[in-house]
Design an enzyme around this catalytic site. Sequence first.
Site, PDB file in Angstrom:
ATOM      1  N   CYS A 296       0.826  -1.216   0.000  1.00 55.19           N
ATOM      2  CA  CYS A 296       0.000   0.000   0.000  1.00 55.19           C
ATOM      3  C   CYS A 296       0.855   1.257   0.000  1.00 55.19           C
ATOM      4  CB  CYS A 296      -0.963  -0.001   1.178  1.00 55.19           C
ATOM      5  SG  CYS A 296      -0.144  -0.087   2.801  1.00 55.19           S
ATOM      6  N   HIS A 465      -2.161   1.108   7.361  1.00 53.08           N
ATOM      7  CA  HIS A 465      -2.382   1.257   5.921  1.00 53.08           C
ATOM      8  C   HIS A 465      -1.929   2.653   5.495  1.00 53.08           C
ATOM      9  CE1 HIS A 465      -4.165   0.044   2.142  1.00 53.08           C
ATOM     10  NE2 HIS A 465      -5.034   1.046   2.131  1.00 53.08           N
ATOM     11  N   ASN A 485      -7.315   6.186  -0.689  1.00 55.82           N
ATOM     12  CA  ASN A 485      -7.000   4.802  -0.334  1.00 55.82           C
ATOM     13  C   ASN A 485      -6.460   4.103  -1.579  1.00 55.82           C
ATOM     14  OD1 ASN A 485      -7.018   2.069   0.366  1.00 55.82           O
ATOM     15  ND2 ASN A 485      -8.929   2.213   1.515  1.00 55.82           N
TER      16      ASN A 485
END
Length: 814
Positions: A296, A465, A485
């Site tokens: 990520c 994250h 995201n």
Amino acid sequence: QHSSRLRQLEEDGRSLAKRAVEQDQAGSAGTASFFYTEAAQALLAAKEEGSQLPNLLATVRDYISRAEQLKAVSSTGAAQAKSQEQQQLDRARYLLSEALEDDESGQGADAIGKYVQAVEALLQLSKSAEPGLRQKCQDMAKQALERAEVLKKKSAAASAPPQLPSAPTDLPGDDVLAEPPPPPTSLTPQPRPTPPPAQQRPQPSRTEAYTKAEIAVLRATSRINGRNYLPFMASDAREQFAYPQPFTDSEGLLPLSAKQQRSLSRWARPDQLAPEPKMILLVSPMSITQTIVSDCSFVASMAVAAQYERRFKRQLVTNIIYPQNRRGEPVYNPCGKYMIKLHLNGVARKVIIDDQLPVARSGELIGAYSNNSAEFWVSFLEKAYMKVMGGYDFPGSNSNIDLHALTGWIPERIPIDEGNPVRFKKDKVFTKLQDRFHQGHCLITAATGPMSQADADRAGLVETHAYAVLDIRVAAGHRLLMLKNPWNHLSWNGNFSRRDTRNWTPELERLLNYDTKSARLYDNGVFWIDYDSLCRFFEVLYVSWSPDLFPHTSCLHDTWPAKEGPKKDRFCIADNPQYLLTVAAQRPCPVWVLLCRHIVDRRDFADNQEYIALVVYKDVSGRKIFYPSDPAPYKDGARVNSPLYLVQMVQESGTASYHLVVSQYEKNNTINYTIRVYCTEPFKLTKVPDPFVTEKSVSGEWKGASAGGCANHPDSYSRNPCYQVRLDNGYQDNQLLIELRGPRDYFTGFDLTQESGGQRFSSGSFRQGYSMLEKAQLPGGVYNIVPCTFKPGQEGPFILEVSASRPFTLSKVR
């Protein structure tokens, strides 16, 4: 400048919308959906800049709605791959294009080889091609062969060669090929455009070549996870990329995790996945999507870099992909070979990959991809990084490390700790980042920490994250950040989210040019969040700063053997690597120093047990630092298990010197590292010199009567051990370093006395575990050393080490 940017954004929106409609009418649902989405984003950005285009927000909603409709359609059907015959044609044409480029730039030998390979590929294809295509292939092969023969004659000529005819530029077969690269139209080399001044890299202050020791460090850390990654040289831009057969990486396919293996259907090349594969259709953060690879932070890093390129019209990561056209833009290579330039272990290094990508049973790529299925720059950048990191079964990273590898920008880690206002200056951080972000000086990502699943679900966040920061604004008294995201779905549910009806007002929507109705149509993982909520739910901000801010930069590469120095440097740092930085500033200036530890094994990366720091001492009179707290450090911090450690200082006008000391919490292994300095004023960086040519040591002990204590106890002091140093020379400038290591439970020290002349020197205050004395300008002769503890009767072993600038003898007197 504002009006120019506004016009550019409006033009981008129109151009993207036009391409969307064209693709929509042509039946290319996936590509049309991509361009509708990008057109909507461009128009929203134009609205933020004050665009007065009529019905703009309604148009944006229409584009988003159409994009979603087409996305649903495109997901139900598989893209038509190119035929094997078309793939062979593409490779042959690419070989000819590369040969022509070598030809016109005077690289005759390279051109001949590629012409010959193209001829072989075309003749092989003509054997199975239908009649019309067969004749075209034969004509192309004939022209290529003729040109190769001309170049061979030129090469063989003993005298100055005559002027050669132009290279062929009208190769037949264009009507059969799928958008072939345009051939050159002149033998005169076409220079690549000069980038604008803002893109020019800072010129290194260092002009000398690397030392043999530095070369040894760079060579030792070129092998990462069992593969070699050599430093990138200017000549590497001419790497061979054209081949008659699809290029296959000799090091094999990248490893997959167990989860990825279960999902794997096949490995495929772009021309097996899309009818007209491209390297780049449009650089955009919105199209970049993370999948089941745990990277990520890397995907978020690509997103903020893409946002930078889109916003400031400057290449940042797309220019590290090769091959490139004459404008320095990466191009799709039907032969399947690519080179990525990544900043690894102190220097830019080249990473060679082929174009085989893992495909899941669902038909989607297992790795990161662009929402436009015909665009592959995202997948290739990720593949190169995953290759370096050992495979797609990547253990995870952070954006400081990832963005430094992608861009070479300077990494700063800002822990979010509202309970410690000294460590985290909340308001100052926001103001600085907002100002610098909009000037293009930094890239930002934010990362969450551990949280319960219930808290994560309620907040609409993912624990541990990384998120890309796409915008920072102050509007109607609110401090807000736009985040993305990397999953391209799952958005924040709290204050100022797209579902928030309490905080969004018509006035705030107008100020931010944000349309909540459009945002609620679908969840693309992009959301606004207020700064207070971010500080509550997120753990750290990763900021990467442009090196262009610093006109002067230089570095040193070095190694710290495990055998040198104690395991812990709490009492002594004499054996720690030390460097002298001298800055001559005509005005106040920032001085930043980055310590980069080289990592060569993924196990070290996944479970980093090397805790490092860079300790700075300012304007010290001595040659080097021996005690960690005497003098007091100018800059010191926690030892961290990250390979990157940044020290930021501000110097006033004038000249200042800084001793830079590499430190570890517990030293178990040899480490290789790079120290790089960034400054707006000239500076000089050197390793602290070691003037000593010979060193000797003896072991002794204080026991019984010989544990006589210090000179405060004259009755017993004379019974302490005594050692004699004999400098048999007539020089007056001898240098001597004496170090005493003893039990840490005692305070120890020593005296140095000249036998003739009576000079007496002391190691100073008695210290636990370690004491030293360094003297220069000593005349040759005999000197006695008396090591002792502070109090009598303190028994234990010790080691006495003596170093000198000229040969000497060391003997025990008592």
